[in-house]
Motif scaffolding. Structure first.
Motif, mmCIF file in Angstrom:
data_model
loop_
_atom_site.group_PDB
_atom_site.id
_atom_site.type_symbol
_atom_site.label_atom_id
_atom_site.label_comp_id
_atom_site.label_asym_id
_atom_site.label_seq_id
_atom_site.Cartn_x
_atom_site.Cartn_y
_atom_site.Cartn_z
ATOM 1 N N LEU A 100 0.861 -1.128 0.013
ATOM 2 C CA LEU A 100 -0.147 0.151 -0.047
ATOM 3 C C LEU A 100 0.829 1.423 0.066
ATOM 4 O O LEU A 100 0.709 2.360 -0.623
ATOM 5 N N SER A 101 1.891 1.329 0.763
ATOM 6 C CA SER A 101 2.603 2.462 0.879
ATOM 7 C C SER A 101 3.441 2.774 -0.408
ATOM 8 O O SER A 101 3.328 3.936 -0.958
ATOM 9 N N MET A 102 3.853 1.869 -1.301
ATOM 10 C CA MET A 102 4.578 2.022 -2.539
ATOM 11 C C MET A 102 3.469 2.523 -3.571
ATOM 12 O O MET A 102 3.925 3.207 -4.407
ATOM 13 N N LEU A 103 2.324 1.852 -3.526
ATOM 14 C CA LEU A 103 1.048 2.041 -4.313
ATOM 15 C C LEU A 103 0.750 3.505 -4.389
ATOM 16 O O LEU A 103 0.776 3.997 -5.362
ATOM 17 N N LEU A 104 0.952 4.237 -3.525
ATOM 18 C CA LEU A 104 0.543 5.296 -3.196
ATOM 19 C C LEU A 104 1.824 6.430 -3.144
ATOM 20 O O LEU A 104 1.753 7.579 -3.617
ATOM 21 N N CYS A 105 2.959 6.134 -2.647
ATOM 22 C CA CYS A 105 4.213 6.666 -2.361
ATOM 23 C C CYS A 105 5.022 6.992 -3.590
ATOM 24 O O CYS A 105 5.596 8.047 -3.901
ATOM 25 N N LEU A 106 5.081 6.057 -4.559
ATOM 26 C CA LEU A 106 5.966 6.085 -5.672
ATOM 27 C C LEU A 106 5.372 6.987 -6.651
ATOM 28 O O LEU A 106 6.109 7.935 -7.255
ATOM 29 N N PRO A 107 4.219 7.007 -6.881
ATOM 30 C CA PRO A 107 3.592 8.413 -8.000
ATOM 31 C C PRO A 107 3.662 9.596 -7.131
ATOM 32 O O PRO A 107 3.815 10.642 -7.925
ATOM 33 N N GLY B 298 3.902 4.257 -12.851
ATOM 34 C CA GLY B 298 4.518 5.679 -12.426
ATOM 35 C C GLY B 298 5.319 6.226 -13.587
ATOM 36 O O GLY B 298 5.209 7.371 -13.615
ATOM 37 N N LEU B 299 6.291 5.464 -14.254
ATOM 38 C CA LEU B 299 7.109 6.015 -15.214
ATOM 39 C C LEU B 299 6.217 6.609 -16.495
ATOM 40 O O LEU B 299 6.490 7.519 -17.068
ATOM 41 N N LEU B 300 5.139 5.573 -16.840
ATOM 42 C CA LEU B 300 4.256 6.085 -17.832
ATOM 43 C C LEU B 300 3.597 7.515 -17.651
ATOM 44 O O LEU B 300 3.162 8.357 -18.330
ATOM 45 N N VAL C 167 5.031 9.535 -15.464
ATOM 46 C CA VAL C 167 5.963 10.601 -15.677
ATOM 47 C C VAL C 167 6.141 11.209 -16.989
ATOM 48 O O VAL C 167 6.221 12.548 -17.327
ATOM 49 N N GLY C 168 5.914 10.435 -18.144
ATOM 50 C CA GLY C 168 5.817 10.711 -19.581
ATOM 51 C C GLY C 168 4.788 11.816 -19.864
ATOM 52 O O GLY C 168 5.044 12.906 -20.539
ATOM 53 N N VAL C 169 3.818 11.355 -19.259
ATOM 54 C CA VAL C 169 2.482 12.419 -19.540
ATOM 55 C C VAL C 169 2.602 13.750 -18.797
ATOM 56 O O VAL C 169 2.578 14.698 -19.560
ATOM 57 N N LEU C 170 3.398 13.647 -17.601
ATOM 58 C CA LEU C 170 3.676 14.855 -16.888
ATOM 59 C C LEU C 170 4.532 15.762 -17.574
ATOM 60 O O LEU C 170 4.285 17.099 -17.758
ATOM 61 N N VAL C 171 5.687 15.042 -18.130
ATOM 62 C CA VAL C 171 6.500 16.103 -18.865
ATOM 63 C C VAL C 171 6.076 16.659 -19.906
ATOM 64 O O VAL C 171 6.303 17.896 -20.382
ATOM 65 N N ALA C 172 5.362 16.003 -20.568
ATOM 66 C CA ALA C 172 4.622 16.372 -21.819
ATOM 67 C C ALA C 172 3.633 17.835 -21.664
ATOM 68 O O ALA C 172 3.578 18.754 -22.188
ATOM 69 N N LEU C 173 2.984 17.654 -20.358
ATOM 70 C CA LEU C 173 2.014 18.740 -20.142
ATOM 71 C C LEU C 173 2.656 19.649 -19.387
ATOM 72 O O LEU C 173 2.400 21.068 -19.669
ATOM 73 N N ARG C 174 3.829 19.686 -18.879
ATOM 74 C CA ARG C 174 4.820 20.946 -18.360
ATOM 75 C C ARG C 174 5.186 21.684 -19.650
ATOM 76 O O ARG C 174 5.299 22.841 -19.655
ATOM 77 N N ALA D 256 -4.169 14.850 -14.245
ATOM 78 C CA ALA D 256 -3.724 13.789 -15.373
ATOM 79 C C ALA D 256 -2.978 12.725 -15.000
ATOM 80 O O ALA D 256 -2.848 11.774 -15.247
ATOM 81 N N GLY D 257 -2.033 13.115 -13.820
ATOM 82 C CA GLY D 257 -1.147 12.082 -13.300
ATOM 83 C C GLY D 257 -1.926 10.911 -12.542
ATOM 84 O O GLY D 257 -1.683 9.722 -12.759
ATOM 85 N N VAL D 258 -3.102 11.266 -11.902
ATOM 86 C CA VAL D 258 -3.872 10.396 -11.399
ATOM 87 C C VAL D 258 -4.615 9.699 -12.361
ATOM 88 O O VAL D 258 -4.860 8.502 -12.346
ATOM 89 N N ALA D 259 -5.203 10.200 -13.479
ATOM 90 C CA ALA D 259 -5.942 9.657 -14.552
ATOM 91 C C ALA D 259 -5.228 8.693 -15.088
ATOM 92 O O ALA D 259 -5.570 7.429 -15.825
ATOM 93 N N VAL D 260 -3.851 8.795 -15.254
ATOM 94 C CA VAL D 260 -2.836 7.852 -15.745
ATOM 95 C C VAL D 260 -2.434 6.822 -15.023
ATOM 96 O O VAL D 260 -2.509 5.461 -15.308
ATOM 97 N N TYR D 261 -2.028 6.886 -13.706
ATOM 98 C CA TYR D 261 -1.300 6.070 -12.754
ATOM 99 C C TYR D 261 -2.072 4.984 -12.518
ATOM 100 O O TYR D 261 -1.846 3.784 -12.577
#
Length: 520
Positions: free
Chosen positions: A314-321, A453-455, A457-464, A488-493
């Motif tokens: 549970l911790s990694m599920l929420l903490c990594l993203p 999480g890495l997927l 990140v790709g979306v977040l970088v594009a949106l930045r 968008a991060g929540v919607a992807v992860y």
């Protein structure tokens, strides 16, 4: 008691407190900026707040909760547990009064020890001492709060203790609204607000414990067998957690020697870093300690290990993203939340970069919250002391080596690195003893979580890149851009994590429902 529901209760109410905390920090940054008065208050606040983390979230709970639980689930039941609490309170209270008195008298010496960089500015140094004397009684109050929190948590009544910190943030918000001039008067009002918040928290927890059937009366101080057992457990835990808190003071020591505003940069970045840490890490640590203690007392270490495994998942599920998103969107996020008034774009840029470095250690710090109950439930508080000493030595050595070249960024790197060092040492020790190890299924879950999480990140970088102009626009434009990125991060992860099997779907369903925790 279901672990997911317990975490939902604790984490949800902790989030309420953190929302008030963010409102406080957003208002404070605009009113006070990264000024000398702000730095002085932040040093004054760090002292009692550091001890809050020591007593409220660390050593006291580590010693008190397992021993209270043993009595609660033993033949003596609630009466035996209540008697134990009264015996601890009888010794704890006069000790706290003496400790507070000594520090109040010796405050100039202590402030010099942790903030000697201010000694070259007598007015700033004296003002820091003055503010610290106002805030320090908060330590006594929050230590008593920790006792009542331990009682309620042992009874699996997590809600009140999780909400209580919100009262501190509300008191400080009130101080900023009443005295908004941004100078020494505002800093003084904030210091008073800290102590007022402590009184409010103590009143709330005392009343909640009374309603739960644990109304503690004052006894004559005596070193009873229960008190001896408590000190045998809590003193090593205090030393271990204390070593970590000393590292916090070391960070303060170095930060006060950096250019003006450095304490503010460190504070605002840490505020964002502490959000997932408190909502996820503290919630997990609080929820699993009574469970692990109960299974150990029943002679069922296998079930205790399962509880820790589920907590890691549970911790990694929420903490990594959270860590990945904070790292990618650090500067835009800081700009949206804190930039304005006396807090400039340059202040936001530096703070964002500090945050991006610190959050690299966030998963490790959360894992420590999950791993250490495996030691505390077995009344082993000495091992975390030994690892903490090693971390402290590394902290000091690396700060001396890196800060002259990298300034506050070097300080941020050391914080992240030492989090991983501590985490790895504790895990290796617990694993070699056969108490807990990450099984293959759990490694697979974590790998899938990282992939999702890495997927993201790709979306977040594009949106930045798409919203680059918005981040330098008005407050509304900055907030819209950040909300879009976070959404968008929540919607992807989470959909990806769900689809590829990176989570236990039933546990997530229960977590989102957040039903009231029922005692088991």
């Amino acid at each position: 008691m279901n672990l997911s529901k317990a975490i939902g209760t604790i984490g949800g109410l902790t989030m309420v407190s953190r929302v008030f905390g963010f409102l406080r920090e957003m208002l404070m940054s605009r009113i006070m900026g990264a000024s000398g008065a702000a730095d002085a208050f932040l040093v004054a606040f760090r002292l009692p707040n550091t001890f809050r983390r020591l007593f409220g979230e660390g050593a006291f709970s580590a010693g008190f909760v397992p021993l209270f639980s043993q009595r609660l689930h033993g033949s003596g039941g609630i009466q035996d547990a209540k008697k134990f609490s009264e015996e601890v309170l009888a010794v704890f209270l006069p000790t706290l009064f003496l400790f507070t008195l000594v520090f109040e008298l010796a405050m100039p010496l202590f402030v010099w020890a942790i903030a000697s960089g201010y000694a070259d500015e007598p007015a700033k140094f004296d003002f820091t001492v003055f503010l610290t004397r106002i805030t320090f009684p908060y330590l006594l109050l929050i230590s008593l709060v920790s006792l009542f929190s331990g009682v309620l948590n042992s009874l699996t009544k997590f809600a009140t203790a999780a909400f209580a910190p919100a009262l501190l943030n509300i008191a400080m918000l009130g101080a900023l609204l009443i005295v908004p001039d941004g100078g020494a008067r505002t800093a003084t009002a904030l210091a008073i607000g800290v102590t007022v918040g402590g009184f409010l928290q103590l009143a709330l927890l005392w009343n909640s414990a009374r309603k739960a059937g644990v109304s503690l009366r004052l006894r004559r101080p005596r070193i009873t067998p229960g008190v001896k057992q408590f000190f045998v457990v809590v003193i090593p835990a205090t030393l271990g957690a204390g070593v970590y808190q000393i590292s916090q003071f070391i960070d303060t020591f170095f930060a006060t020697r950096l250019p003006e505003g450095s304490m503010s940069y460190l504070n605002y970045s840490d505020r964002l870093n502490q959000l997932p840490l408190s909502v996820i890490g503290t919630a997990l640590g609080t929820a699993i300690l009574p469970q692990i203690s109960r299974f150990i007392a029943k002679g069922d270490p296998g079930e205790a290990a399962k509880v820790q495994g589920k907590a890691v998942e549970l911790s990694m599920l929420l903490c990594l993203p959270a860590a990945l998103a904070l790292g990618v969107a650090a500067v835009p996020l800081v700009s949206a939340l804190f930039q304005g008034g006396r807090f400039t774009a340059e202040d936001a840029y530096i703070t964002g970069n500090v945050l991006a470095i610190i959050v690299a250690g966030l998963p490790a710090y959360v894992m420590v919250k999950v791993i250490t109950p495996g030691f505390y439930a077995r009344e082993d508080t000495k091992t975390p002391v030994k690892t903490a000493v090693i971390v402290l030595v590394a902290n000091v050595a690396l700060n001396f080596a890196l800060i002259p070249f990298f300034g506050i960024y070097g300080l941020a790197f050391v914080i992240a690195f030492c989090s991983w060092l501590n985490c790895l040492m504790l895990y290796v020790i617990l694993s070699r003893r056969g108490h807990f190890r990450i099984e293959g299924w759990l490694w697979g879950r974590i790998a899938r979580q990282l992939f999702a999480g890495l997927l993201m990140v790709g979306v977040l970088v594009a949106l930045r890149y798409v919203f680059a102009g918005w981040f330098s626009g008005s407050v509304i434009e900055r907030m819209i851009a950040v909300v879009t990125i976070v959404g968008a991060g929540v919607a992807v992860y989470f959909p990806v994590a769900w689809f590829i099997g990176a989570m236990d779907k039933e546990d997530l369903y229960l977590l989102l429902r957040r039903k009231r925790v029922q005692p088991s």
